[in-house]
Write a protein that holds these residues in place. Structure first.
Motif, mmCIF file in Angstrom:
data_model
loop_
_atom_site.group_PDB
_atom_site.id
_atom_site.type_symbol
_atom_site.label_atom_id
_atom_site.label_comp_id
_atom_site.label_asym_id
_atom_site.label_seq_id
_atom_site.Cartn_x
_atom_site.Cartn_y
_atom_site.Cartn_z
ATOM 1 N N ASP A 15 0.812 -1.213 0.000
ATOM 2 C CA ASP A 15 0.000 0.000 0.000
ATOM 3 C C ASP A 15 0.847 1.265 0.000
ATOM 4 N N PRO A 45 -6.119 0.472 1.546
ATOM 5 C CA PRO A 45 -6.565 -0.323 0.390
ATOM 6 C C PRO A 45 -7.832 0.200 -0.263
ATOM 7 N N GLY A 46 -8.748 0.772 0.531
ATOM 8 C CA GLY A 46 -10.037 1.136 -0.043
ATOM 9 C C GLY A 46 -10.397 2.587 0.191
ATOM 10 N N LEU A 53 -11.803 -0.120 -4.563
ATOM 11 C CA LEU A 53 -10.436 -0.585 -4.294
ATOM 12 C C LEU A 53 -9.469 -0.124 -5.378
#
Ligand SMILES: [Zn+2]
Length: 136
Positions: A15, A45-46, A53
């Motif tokens: 990430d 991540p989101g 995503l």
């Protein structure tokens, strides 16, 4: 800050790799949702806004304002030998960023003061995105 690679190292993972690759390339990269365009930091991540995503990144201009700060006076641990300022900078792009404020008189730091990015090579393998009071 000499004496070898004693500075704490950032944790780099899937990430955050884009962020540190950006620093190596001289860019402050901010994660951006590929679907709704909302910027977010720190990387995750989101998207909190739409749940997507999918993401890419924007390159921040490097200017912002002190949103909050703390002076670390005690305890100091190597490589820090003098009190220093940890700041939360609100970038002009709207995201907040935790860093250190350098080249500032600690007693004159104020909420709202304008700051700018400086990429500082703290040792031979680590460059950090720090901030300094903005030049006029
Ligand atoms: Zn989104």
């Amino acid at each position: 800050m000499s004496g070898g690679n004693t500075h704490p190292r950032p944790a780099v993972n899937d990430d955050t790799a884009f962020f540190w690759e950006g620093i190596a390339a001289g860019e402050l990269r901010i994660q951006r949702c590929a679907d709704c365009g909302v910027l977010r930091h720190p990387p995750s991540p989101g998207c909190a806004a739409c749940g997507s995503l999918a993401w890419n990144h924007a390159v921040a201009g490097g200017r912002g304002a002190v949103f909050s700060y703390a002076i670390v006076r005690h305890p100091l641990s190597p490589p820090f030998t003098e009190p220093y300022a940890v700041v939360v900078v609100e970038l002009d792009e709207g995201v907040r960023f935790v860093s250190r404020l350098i080249d500032a008189e600690l007693e004159r730091i104020e909420i709202g003061m304008t700051v700018e990015l400086e990429l500082v090579a703290v040792d031979d393998t680590l460059t950090l995105p720090l901030f300094r009071p903005a030049r006029a």
